[in-house]
Motif scaffolding. Structure first.
Motif, PDB file in Angstrom:
ATOM      1  N   GLY A  59       0.856  -1.187   0.000  1.00 47.68           N
ATOM      2  CA  GLY A  59       0.000   0.000   0.000  1.00 47.68           C
ATOM      3  C   GLY A  59       0.889   1.233   0.000  1.00 47.68           C
ATOM      4  N   MET A  60       0.310   2.363  -0.418  1.00 49.96           N
ATOM      5  CA  MET A  60       1.104   3.572  -0.625  1.00 49.96           C
ATOM      6  C   MET A  60       1.817   4.019   0.658  1.00 49.96           C
ATOM      7  SD  MET A  60       1.704   5.256  -3.347  1.00 49.96           S
ATOM      8  CE  MET A  60       0.349   4.974  -4.479  1.00 49.96           C
ATOM      9  N   GLU A  61       1.089   4.000   1.784  1.00 48.08           N
ATOM     10  CA  GLU A  61       1.699   4.436   3.042  1.00 48.08           C
ATOM     11  C   GLU A  61       2.632   3.357   3.585  1.00 48.08           C
ATOM     12  OE1 GLU A  61       1.145   7.514   4.991  1.00 48.08           O
ATOM     13  OE2 GLU A  61       0.822   7.951   2.875  1.00 48.08           O
ATOM     14  N   ALA A  83      -5.523  15.759  -4.836  1.00 41.45           N
ATOM     15  CA  ALA A  83      -6.673  14.994  -4.336  1.00 41.45           C
ATOM     16  C   ALA A  83      -6.505  13.551  -4.802  1.00 41.45           C
ATOM     17  CB  ALA A  83      -7.977  15.599  -4.862  1.00 41.45           C
ATOM     18  N   PRO A  84      -5.666  12.781  -4.091  1.00 41.06           N
ATOM     19  CA  PRO A  84      -5.214  11.502  -4.637  1.00 41.06           C
ATOM     20  C   PRO A  84      -6.169  10.318  -4.450  1.00 41.06           C
ATOM     21  CG  PRO A  84      -4.096  11.950  -2.559  1.00 41.06           C
ATOM     22  CD  PRO A  84      -4.999  13.120  -2.823  1.00 41.06           C
ATOM     23  N   GLU A  85      -7.356  10.524  -3.811  1.00 41.12           N
ATOM     24  CA  GLU A  85      -8.153   9.382  -3.368  1.00 41.12           C
ATOM     25  C   GLU A  85      -8.476   8.385  -4.486  1.00 41.12           C
ATOM     26  OE1 GLU A  85      -8.885  12.583  -2.727  1.00 41.12           O
ATOM     27  OE2 GLU A  85      -8.085  12.605  -0.675  1.00 41.12           O
ATOM     28  N   SER A  86      -8.963   8.892  -5.642  1.00 42.43           N
ATOM     29  CA  SER A  86      -9.387   7.947  -6.674  1.00 42.43           C
ATOM     30  C   SER A  86      -8.171   7.245  -7.293  1.00 42.43           C
ATOM     31  CB  SER A  86     -10.241   8.642  -7.748  1.00 42.43           C
ATOM     32  OG  SER A  86      -9.397   9.437  -8.552  1.00 42.43           O
ATOM     33  N   TRP A  87      -7.058   7.982  -7.414  1.00 50.70           N
ATOM     34  CA  TRP A  87      -5.830   7.349  -7.912  1.00 50.70           C
ATOM     35  C   TRP A  87      -5.378   6.248  -6.954  1.00 50.70           C
ATOM     36  CZ3 TRP A  87      -0.818   8.564  -5.541  1.00 50.70           C
ATOM     37  CH2 TRP A  87       0.241   7.845  -6.121  1.00 50.70           C
ATOM     38  N   LEU A  88      -5.450   6.524  -5.635  1.00 55.45           N
ATOM     39  CA  LEU A  88      -5.023   5.518  -4.657  1.00 55.45           C
ATOM     40  C   LEU A  88      -5.862   4.251  -4.794  1.00 55.45           C
ATOM     41  CD1 LEU A  88      -4.409   7.799  -1.525  1.00 55.45           C
ATOM     42  CD2 LEU A  88      -2.678   6.642  -2.928  1.00 55.45           C
ATOM     43  N   ARG A  89      -7.162   4.428  -5.092  1.00 53.76           N
ATOM     44  CA  ARG A  89      -8.002   3.232  -5.280  1.00 53.76           C
ATOM     45  C   ARG A  89      -7.548   2.454  -6.513  1.00 53.76           C
ATOM     46  NH1 ARG A  89     -11.992   6.687  -3.261  1.00 53.76           N
ATOM     47  NH2 ARG A  89     -12.708   7.336  -5.319  1.00 53.76           N
ATOM     48  N   GLU A  90      -7.131   3.171  -7.549  1.00 47.53           N
ATOM     49  CA  GLU A  90      -6.654   2.471  -8.763  1.00 47.53           C
ATOM     50  C   GLU A  90      -5.354   1.717  -8.489  1.00 47.53           C
ATOM     51  OE1 GLU A  90      -7.517   4.337 -12.770  1.00 47.53           O
ATOM     52  OE2 GLU A  90      -7.494   6.117 -11.492  1.00 47.53           O
ATOM     53  N   VAL A  91      -4.477   2.322  -7.689  1.00 47.81           N
ATOM     54  CA  VAL A  91      -3.227   1.624  -7.349  1.00 47.81           C
ATOM     55  C   VAL A  91      -3.551   0.391  -6.495  1.00 47.81           C
ATOM     56  CG1 VAL A  91      -0.945   1.803  -6.266  1.00 47.81           C
ATOM     57  CG2 VAL A  91      -1.889   3.764  -7.468  1.00 47.81           C
ATOM     58  N   ASP A  92      -4.521   0.552  -5.572  1.00 49.38           N
ATOM     59  CA  ASP A  92      -4.940  -0.602  -4.753  1.00 49.38           C
ATOM     60  C   ASP A  92      -5.391  -1.743  -5.669  1.00 49.38           C
ATOM     61  OD1 ASP A  92      -4.436   0.757  -2.428  1.00 49.38           O
ATOM     62  OD2 ASP A  92      -6.538   1.243  -1.999  1.00 49.38           O
ATOM     63  N   ALA A  93      -6.125  -1.395  -6.727  1.00 51.57           N
ATOM     64  CA  ALA A  93      -6.644  -2.431  -7.635  1.00 51.57           C
ATOM     65  C   ALA A  93      -5.489  -3.100  -8.397  1.00 51.57           C
ATOM     66  CB  ALA A  93      -7.652  -1.814  -8.604  1.00 51.57           C
ATOM     67  N   MET A  94      -4.497  -2.305  -8.808  1.00 48.92           N
ATOM     68  CA  MET A  94      -3.347  -2.903  -9.512  1.00 48.92           C
ATOM     69  C   MET A  94      -2.608  -3.863  -8.580  1.00 48.92           C
ATOM     70  SD  MET A  94      -1.654  -0.066 -12.051  1.00 48.92           S
ATOM     71  CE  MET A  94      -1.541   1.407 -11.059  1.00 48.92           C
TER      72      MET A  94
END
Ligand SMILES: Cc1ncc(COP(=O)(O)O)c(C=O)c1O
Length: 412
Positions: free
Chosen positions: A217-219, A297-308
């Motif tokens: 995860g990003m963090e 506003a990174p929220e939607s990008w973070l969800r896409e990275v989570d999916a990858m």
């Protein structure tokens, strides 16, 4: 003059990619190229990137020259992404936009060489294929430390044993997460030990963060780096937006230099800018402008990275299941637990050649495969092929001297 040019051999990765492209067999698998692919085999442009691009196209900002240090909003966003919103860290950090993660590594190598031309850079073996050329280009010395698994985890004793030969002022290259090519990462307690080791010996950590978000995860993927920053007076960071933002060809990255105090980093900016000016002048704006938009506003990008990340982890467990179903040797079990896009198969160059010639499966001769390049329909044939070529007699436990690729004794 041209008749005196040295003739470097062709790049082994690009030779394999060309051979793959020329291979007419329908089930061929390209597990060489280091890009993420989706289930249709495409390297997608994240929706967050598309939206940011659309907004930028609408705004149509001028294409006039920008600052040597690049896009200021991007630099600030990258510092927060890597180090968190912690004023004490931000105050001692200088960030400079770079031409991808590669450009960040090269800028930092030039900076190290300007300050300490006699420094040695210590990198992992196995390691990222481009670290040596990047670090030695400005004349730095290059040595390696062993990186391998022992009893299902990174063998920290071997790594630190080798690093005992490093002297104060030497640089230790660490992969922030998702080690390329092995997928073998430091655990949290191991980061603590490595951080303390560097601090106690006056070694300078250089953290290469090319896959943030692909591990845990990003963090979580930045936790080791942040500890190193908190516990060491000087830390260098090379970050890439190629994988987690899908901005590969936009060449978007950042070089960060963390010093002991705000005063300590004062000379960093002018020096990095002088290095850049004598090389490419200023970095390309487009990718950085996209990333800067996303990072606000990174929220939607973070969800896409989570999916990858979930997809890669799903591929890893499906491959683990398929290998178990084949009755494959437990030496393949690492594929399931390793992190990120890459793993090293416990196979030698001969078995990798057989995979190519008999099964049209392309990995590198060192055994590296890009798990993130797989489609689910390829898992079963891949597991069958791996089992077929790995007629393995003994899976010797790693001996302290044996590099990862050579740990396995194979019947030819
Ligand atoms: C460990 C590592 N560092 C740096 C890079 C370079 O990244 P970029 O494509 O952004 O230059 C890569 C790319 O594969 C990598 O794997």
């Amino acid at each position: 003059m041209l008749d005196r040019l040295p003739q470097p051999g062709s790049d082994p990765l690009w030779s394999l990619i060309s051979a793959f492209r020329a291979d007419p067999r329908p089930g061929r698998m390209d597990l060489v190229v280091g890009v993420y692919r989706d289930e249709s085999g495409e390297t997608p442009v994240p929706e967050a990137v598309r939206r940011a691009e659309a907004r930028l196209a609408q705004a149509a900002p001028s294409k006039a020259y920008r600052a040597l240090s690049g896009n200021a909003a991007f630099n600030a966003g990258m510092v927060r992404l890597l180090l968190g919103d912690v004023p004490a860290r931000l105050a001692r950090t200088h960030a400079m936009q770079s031409v991808g993660g590669t450009g960040a590594l090269r800028l930092l190598a030039e900076m190290i060489a300007a300050a300490r031309p006699d420094a040695t850079v210590w990198s992992s073996d196995p390691g990222y294929i481009n670290h040596r050329p990047l670090m030695t280009a400005p004349g730095l010395r290059f040595e390696t430390y062993r990186l391998r698994e022992d009893d299902r985890a990174l063998d920290l004793d071997a790594m630190l044993d080798d690093l005992k030969a490093a002297v104060p002022g030497d640089v230790v290259l660490l992969h922030g997460c998702c080690h390329n090519p092995s997928g073998i990462d430091l655990s949290e307690p191991q980061w603590a030990e490595v951080s303390a080791f560097c601090a106690a010996r006056g070694l300078i950590p250089l953290v290469d963060m090319a896959y943030q978000g692909f591990g845990d995860g990003m963090e979580a993927d930045a936790a080791g780096l942040r500890r190193v920053v908190d516990e060491n007076p000087t830390v260098l960071i090379a970050a890439s937006c190629s994988k987690n933002m899908g901005l590969y060809c936009e060449r978007t990255g950042a070089a960060l230099v963390v010093g002991e105090s705000p005063a300590a980093i004062a000379p960093v900016g002018p020096l990095l800018e002088r290095i850049a000016r004598a090389s490419y002048s200023m970095p390309p704006e487009h990718g950085a402008a996209i990333a800067a938009e996303i990072l606000v506003a990174p929220e939607s990008w973070l969800r896409e990275v989570d999916a990858m990340r979930a997809r890669v982890n799903g591929l890893r467990s499906a491959l683990g299941d398929a290998l178990e179903a084949e009755g494959a040797d437990p030496a393949f079990a690492g594929l399931r637990r390793q992190k990120g896009m890459f793993s090293l198969l416990p196979l030698g160059p001969e078995e990798m050649r057989r995979l190519r010639e008999e099964f049209a499966i392309y990995g590198t001769d060192t055994g590296r495969i890009n798990v993130a390049g797989l489609r689910h329909e390829q898992i079963a044939p891949l597991a069958r092929a791996l089992h077929a070529v790995s007629r393995i007699r003994t899976f010797a436990r790693p001996s302290p001297a044996a590099p990862l690729q050579r740990q396995v004794e194979l019947i030819g």
